[in-house]
Design a protein around this motif. Structure first.
Motif, short mmCIF file in Angstrom:
data_model
loop_
_atom_site.label_atom_id
_atom_site.label_comp_id
_atom_site.label_asym_id
_atom_site.label_seq_id
_atom_site.Cartn_x
_atom_site.Cartn_y
_atom_site.Cartn_z
N ARG A 1 -10.76 45.64 33.62
CA ARG A 1 -10.74 44.46 34.48
C ARG A 1 -9.30 44.04 34.69
N SER A 2 -8.95 43.76 35.94
CA SER A 2 -7.57 43.41 36.30
C SER A 2 -7.51 42.00 36.86
N TRP A 3 -6.36 41.38 36.63
CA TRP A 3 -6.09 40.04 37.17
C TRP A 3 -4.73 40.05 37.86
N THR B 1 -4.22 44.11 33.09
CA THR B 1 -5.46 44.87 33.05
C THR B 1 -5.89 45.06 31.60
N LEU B 2 -7.15 44.77 31.34
CA LEU B 2 -7.74 44.97 30.02
C LEU B 2 -8.69 46.17 30.07
N PHE B 3 -8.71 46.96 29.00
CA PHE B 3 -9.61 48.09 28.87
C PHE B 3 -10.46 47.89 27.62
N ALA B 4 -11.72 48.31 27.68
CA ALA B 4 -12.62 48.16 26.53
C ALA B 4 -13.69 49.24 26.60
N PRO B 5 -14.34 49.53 25.46
CA PRO B 5 -15.39 50.57 25.47
C PRO B 5 -16.60 50.18 26.31
N ASP B 6 -16.93 48.87 26.37
CA ASP B 6 -18.10 48.43 27.12
C ASP B 6 -17.88 47.01 27.63
N LYS B 7 -18.84 46.52 28.42
CA LYS B 7 -18.70 45.22 29.08
C LYS B 7 -18.66 44.07 28.07
N SER B 8 -19.49 44.11 27.03
CA SER B 8 -19.51 43.01 26.06
C SER B 8 -18.18 42.91 25.32
#
Length: 488
Positions: free
Chosen positions: A346-348, A442-449
């Motif tokens: 997700r980017s801002w 921008t944030l990166f993560a394994p899943d949406k939660s």
């Protein structure tokens, strides 16, 4: 820039940022806004002239509001364009991109990313071992045929800020100012982009827990230590810098370019800018000596793969030319994030930077923690003439607003804006031009939660510096392409 003193007497510059303010044509409005607002005004006048026809007057007021109101740095007209573009992609199914299994073993585009990026970031590789006549081995540059723009991508390791002396911190902070000022006077340079990415890296070799000479208490402690995520999958800071030039505005004076093809001519001139201007300045900005490298195609492909599949970063296996760097990319149905190979992102857009002077190096607080995150700065250098014109337009816009509110007390933002204009005048008198500056996170993560959890922590940290983040709804894939150092 303003300076702050330290205990050792050395003055380390502090960073200060201007508020996002539209100067444009009149009162900060653009020509399309004025056109729509004018239509609304005409309807309002017609309704009044027709015996105060309330429905017509109400429509006029709504049209004026639609044309003139701004939200999160964009006009409602711009938001309408974003929304319709997003809805059309949903209807067409073009918000999903994936490589076909039938194409396994063949390169899907050189970079292996979705077609809109591939079409604009066309790769020009060097002949033999040099990048089209420059001394940088194995390098390449990216070419955007629509904008006639060429981009060189460099990677480097940066000195740890906290370990630098105050004098070195001062020199590093001022070196960035000097670089943007130099680029503003360098023919053809249009953009400088720096992306700092905290991403997984190769894990250290674990100790042999079966060693009979190892004490039992040490064996248990080491087993627990190597099970910790920060040890098993450590994160490391990686920096990329890209410099983009307009190929039609590059200076060819004092060089014999008549016999060169355009790709060779662009490579030579771009190489001169990188070697003589950008690379030496990056050392002054904190780049470690000997670590600055002009990226090759394989390095760019590996970088894209690490972003889309973080586990690849710790595998130490390079991406082969026959396999895609990114085999899947999809924007979510709500337009709030994008799903990649093995992570979501997700980017801002940073619409407001710190509203008070902050210590140089303050972004280190954001680029820390147990999360994969990217912080991108984009500087578009302005010539002194462009800088003075922008300042004059902004002062004119402020004067227009003040004439409408002579009897009203100035707001905090208006007082800050006036102080900023006075500071800009002083900087221009000292021959310091401005830059058009933008930033993205921008944030990166394994899943949406997990992504939602990391966002809450990020907002707490950015809140300390009064940063305002625009969620870029419906523009997540475009934002990710902007964050990647590909010159698009």
């Amino acid at each position: 820039m303003v300076s702050g003193s330290n205990g050792d007497g050395v003055r380390v510059p502090s960073a200060s940022f201007s508020r996002l303010s539209a100067t444009n044509v009149l009162f900060g409005w653009t020509w399309p806004q004025l056109a729509v607002g004018g239509v609304g005004l005409v309807l309002l006048v017609i309704g009044g002239a027709a015996g105060f026809n309330l429905p017509v007057m109400l429509v006029g007021v709504l049209v004026m509001a639609y044309g003139l109101v701004r939200f999160q740095g964009l006009s409602l007209l711009a938001w309408t364009y974003v929304w319709f573009t997003w809805r059309s992609r949903l209807r067409e199914g073009s918000n999903v991109w994936s490589s076909s299994p039938l194409e396994t073993g063949r390169t899907v585009g050189v970079l292996g990313v979705w077609s809109q990026v591939e079409d604009r970031a066309q790769v020009v590789e060097g002949e033999s071992v040099d990048v089209v006549g420059t001394p940088w081995r194995d390098a390449c540059y990216l070419y955007d045929p629509d904008k006639r723009q060429a981009t060189a991508v460099l990677t480097l390791k940066v000195e740890e800020w906290s370990l630098s002396t105050n004098a070195r911190k001062r020199d590093r902070a001022m070196a960035l100012n000097n670089l943007t000022m130099t680029l503003a006077s360098t023919p053809g340079v249009v953009e400088l982009k720096e992306t700092s990415l905290l991403m997984p890296t190769s894990a250290p070799v674990p100790p042999d827990l079966d060693d009979p000479d190892m004490p039992s208490w040490a064996r248990g402690d080491l087993a627990e230590l190597w099970a910790m995520p920060e040890i098993a999958t450590p994160l490391a800071n990686v920096s990329w810098v890209s410099v983009s030039v307009n190929v039609d505005r590059l200076s060819t004076r004092s060089r014999n370019m008549d016999r060169l093809t355009e790709r060779n001519r662009v490579g030579v001139l771009l190489g001169d800018i990188v070697q003589n201007v950008v690379a030496p300045a990056l050392v002054e900005c904190g780049g470690q000596h000997g670590s600055i490298r002009w990226c090759s195609v394989d390095e760019l492909r590996d970088m894209i793969r690490c972003v889309s599949d973080p586990a690849h970063a710790s595998s130490q296996r390079k991406v082969r030319r026959g396999e895609p760097t990114l085999s899947y990319c999809e924007e979510s149905a709500d337009g709030e994030y994008v799903t990649l190979e093995s992570c979501v992102a997700r980017s801002w857009w940073v619409t407001q930077w710190p509203d008070r002077p902050v210590p140089a190096g303050w972004t280190r607080d954001i680029l820390q923690g147990d999360r994969m995150i990217a912080l991108t700065h984009i500087w578009r250098p302005l010539s002194m003439a462009e800088s003075e014109k922008d300042l004059a337009n902004k002062q004119s816009s402020m004067l227009q607003r003040s004439r409408l509110a002579d009897q009203k007390r100035l707001s905090r933002d208006e007082r800050r804006e006036r102080r900023e204009q006075a500071q800009r005048e002083a900087e221009q008198d000292a021959n310091w031009p401005d830059t058009d500056h933008q930033g993205y996170i921008t944030l990166f993560a394994p899943d949406k939660s997990r992504l939602d959890d990391l966002e809450r922590g990020l907002r707490m940290e950015t809140g300390k510096y009064h940063l305002t983040l625009n969620g870029l709804t419906g523009q997540q894939r475009k934002a990710l392409a902007t964050v990647l150092p590909l010159g698009v």
